[in-house]
Scaffold this motif. Sequence first.
Motif, short mmCIF file in Angstrom:
data_model
loop_
_atom_site.label_atom_id
_atom_site.label_comp_id
_atom_site.label_asym_id
_atom_site.label_seq_id
_atom_site.Cartn_x
_atom_site.Cartn_y
_atom_site.Cartn_z
N VAL A 129 0.57 -1.33 0.22
CA VAL A 129 -0.01 -0.16 0.10
C VAL A 129 1.19 1.75 0.05
N LEU A 130 1.99 1.09 0.63
CA LEU A 130 2.90 1.97 0.81
C LEU A 130 3.95 2.68 -1.00
N VAL A 131 4.00 1.49 -0.85
CA VAL A 131 5.46 1.57 -2.03
C VAL A 131 4.39 1.34 -2.87
N ILE A 132 2.91 1.01 -2.97
CA ILE A 132 1.82 1.87 -4.63
C ILE A 132 1.71 3.01 -4.86
N GLY A 133 0.44 2.91 -3.38
CA GLY A 133 -0.80 3.58 -3.22
C GLY A 133 0.08 4.67 -2.46
N VAL A 134 0.93 5.18 -1.97
CA VAL A 134 1.40 6.54 -1.64
C VAL A 134 1.99 7.62 -3.03
N PRO A 135 2.73 6.72 -3.78
CA PRO A 135 3.34 7.72 -4.48
C PRO A 135 2.55 7.74 -5.70
N PHE A 136 1.77 6.81 -5.74
CA PHE A 136 0.27 6.61 -7.01
C PHE A 136 -0.13 7.86 -6.83
N GLY A 137 -0.59 8.12 -5.66
CA GLY A 137 -1.64 9.08 -5.25
C GLY A 137 -0.49 10.54 -5.47
N VAL A 138 0.57 10.64 -5.99
CA VAL A 138 1.20 11.86 -5.13
C VAL A 138 1.25 12.43 -6.50
N LEU A 139 1.85 11.30 -7.55
CA LEU A 139 1.65 11.73 -8.93
C LEU A 139 0.10 11.85 -9.47
N ALA A 140 -0.44 10.89 -9.13
CA ALA A 140 -2.25 11.45 -9.66
C ALA A 140 -2.95 12.76 -9.29
N ARG A 154 -6.23 7.52 -3.39
CA ARG A 154 -7.15 7.85 -4.45
C ARG A 154 -7.21 9.44 -3.45
N LEU A 155 -7.27 8.91 -1.34
CA LEU A 155 -7.22 9.85 -1.19
C LEU A 155 -5.90 10.49 -0.56
N THR A 156 -4.72 10.21 -1.15
CA THR A 156 -3.18 10.82 -1.36
C THR A 156 -3.73 11.41 -2.15
N ARG A 157 -4.15 11.15 -3.12
CA ARG A 157 -4.40 12.42 -4.26
C ARG A 157 -5.20 13.58 -4.34
N GLY A 158 -6.19 13.02 -3.41
CA GLY A 158 -6.76 14.17 -3.23
C GLY A 158 -6.27 14.95 -1.96
N SER A 192 0.70 17.09 2.75
CA SER A 192 -0.71 15.71 2.14
C SER A 192 -0.30 14.28 2.67
N PHE A 193 0.71 14.09 3.36
CA PHE A 193 0.51 12.84 3.93
C PHE A 193 -0.70 12.90 5.51
N ILE A 194 -1.06 13.61 5.71
CA ILE A 194 -2.08 13.70 7.28
C ILE A 194 -3.57 12.89 6.60
N THR A 239 -3.98 9.62 8.30
CA THR A 239 -5.40 8.68 9.55
C THR A 239 -5.37 7.62 9.04
N ILE A 240 -6.03 7.09 7.63
CA ILE A 240 -7.06 6.14 7.89
C ILE A 240 -6.29 4.78 7.71
N LEU A 241 -4.77 4.81 7.67
CA LEU A 241 -3.82 3.71 7.36
C LEU A 241 -3.99 2.49 8.76
N GLY A 242 -5.46 2.78 9.83
CA GLY A 242 -4.89 2.35 11.43
C GLY A 242 -6.35 1.44 10.83
N LEU A 243 -7.38 2.29 9.31
CA LEU A 243 -8.38 1.52 9.38
C LEU A 243 -8.20 0.53 8.15
N THR A 244 -7.08 1.10 7.17
CA THR A 244 -7.13 -0.07 6.22
C THR A 244 -6.27 -1.69 6.83
N PHE A 245 -5.41 -0.86 8.08
CA PHE A 245 -4.25 -2.18 8.30
C PHE A 245 -5.90 -2.91 8.70
N ALA A 246 -7.30 -2.83 9.75
CA ALA A 246 -8.06 -3.60 9.91
C ALA A 246 -8.57 -4.13 9.28
N SER A 247 -9.22 -2.98 8.26
CA SER A 247 -9.76 -4.40 6.73
C SER A 247 -8.75 -5.43 6.71
N GLU A 248 -7.61 -4.79 6.16
CA GLU A 248 -6.73 -6.11 5.72
C GLU A 248 -6.12 -7.31 6.82
#
Lengths: 340, 306
Positions: free
Chosen positions: A111-122, A221-225, A258-260, A264-273
Amino acid sequence: MKFTYFFTRRLFHSILVLVGLSILIFIIARILPGDPARLALGPFASKENVAHLRHEMGMDKPLHLQYVAYIKGIFHGDLGLSFQTRRSVSLDIAHYLPATIELVMASIVWVLVIGVPFGVLAGRYKDSWLDNLSRVVAFIGVAVPPFVVGLMGQLIFSYGLGILPTTGRLSLLMPPPPTRTGFLIVDSLIAGNFTALGDAFVHILLPSFAIAMTGIGQIARLTRGSVSDVLGKDYIEAARAFGIPDRYVTFKYMLKPSFIAPLTILGLTFASELGNAFLVETVFGWPGMAKYGIRAILRKDFNAIMGIVLIIGLAFVVVNFIVDVLAGYVDPRIRIREEE
Amino acid sequence: MEADESALPLEGSKITITSWMAFKDKIGRGWYRFRRNPISLAGGSMVLLVILLAILAPYVTPYPRHAGAFTDFSSTFQAPSGSHWFGTDEVGRDVFTRVIFGYRVSLMMAVVVLGLSVPFGVFLGLVAGYFSGRIETVIMRTTDIFLALPPLVMALAICSAFTPTIEKAMLAVASIWWTWHCRLIAGITRSIKTEEFVQASQAIGSSHARILFKDILPNCASALMVKITLDAGFVILVGAGLSFLGLGVQPPKPGLGTMISYGAQHLPMKWWLTVFPSLAIFFLILGFNLLGDGLRDMLDVEAEGI
């Protein structure tokens, strides 16, 4: 608001949630099913045996005393005996938990390696093909059940191309490194066994990706926003107007705020994972909590079920506590909002 | 799309809606935006198509009898062909037929779970948001406890207390799902209750019930609509997960998750047993998500928790 005050407040809140959770689990395991002793022994057991087991489990006492006994046990690391393995549930969990945690950690890395950079670029290149791609990935990620990602991954990469293994944490013929932490990747590193390390790595790729798929899309998406929000702020405009190089603006002024939101939802991501791990472990024959937990559920092994649910809840509360405190530390606005 | 929005006198999310009439009005004007957005139209059509197929399943499927405990051992494991679009399974049943009937269970799951949990969650959310103090603390802390576990794990734990059937699975999921709606509605209510029109309503002596359901609830309706649409997809996802683990739909009843879990035993040779039910479930959930996203644009929803 002082950070220490914020910290204690969050800590108190987490403890409250844990207490509530233990009551909820107690209700599910002791009150909903009727008679766990009867269920454990099966329909053909004699009345005396059932009564004996009820007494042994302390179930002939009033409920509130049972709850107290249960909590006392938890503090001694005693979650009762598992009916299926005839071992202590805490031992069983200690045996199965590392595999699951390792898997979920690996998926967080995805998630961190793909999701975050992807969102930043988007967010940086809004409405470009990259942005559209991130939208598609997010939609697909939320709509595909993780076990389907796993199965399709097996079909393509294991059966089709033959480059990734289908099941397990290690190849059958690979001698496992001596157990230190229970995390195979860490253990093989400690032992300096790089063949085992490579093998463990190849085995974890697909299942961890299957778990991460949803999170990758959401975090992107969240990072992008939040990147595109931050980019619209006056201080970025001002920095640009001063002629500060673009690269510098990005890394110095844009990224931290942008990373805040994703944090904050990383905890929820962890739970759903952790939840998704239950599905994906089944697909990949991963020897973790899911395998143990599902067997426990099908065999009505209530002590084991209670233990697993409690551990997952505990993991969630701890992770969320860390994430909340971290977010409050990085962003004072969160601390102030808490006060209102 | 941006240009259209600025040209139209559309209300932003900050403007409050004072009655159910005003909400109807908002939908009427949002519909224009919805129609012009290909993504929401695609989502809407996908969902509509699945609903129609599911309702008309006995008439549109080629082998309606295959939806139950039918066996035809002369035609087991046939690859997809003109007569069996999605192939046949281990006892010779048509996979296409069973997928369409599987949709029935998935949709029923969404309807039952949301039908039970949404009214409950909305009511508690209104109460928690409107009456602050102890009652709010109790309700919100209770939701915290429920949110401390992944929905799937919670549903697993509750399911484990009963014999596994799809009805029990629905009840289990419904018993945890209300928390999300409760938090969403509580948040909106909290920000709306200080608005002037609510104070005016209080001043003329309206009952609490009137204020909650006629003044405040219309303001939650947009967010709720979006949330329910997105949740439908999510509930179906959790339901498929439960079925996949053997705690939901029990064979011979066709459930998409159950079919995938049986099909997985025959990978990679009998790939159609897994691939088609997987695609089917993806199609439906994607439809709900696209639709929800379109509705969000249409109704201008920016609430937390969606």
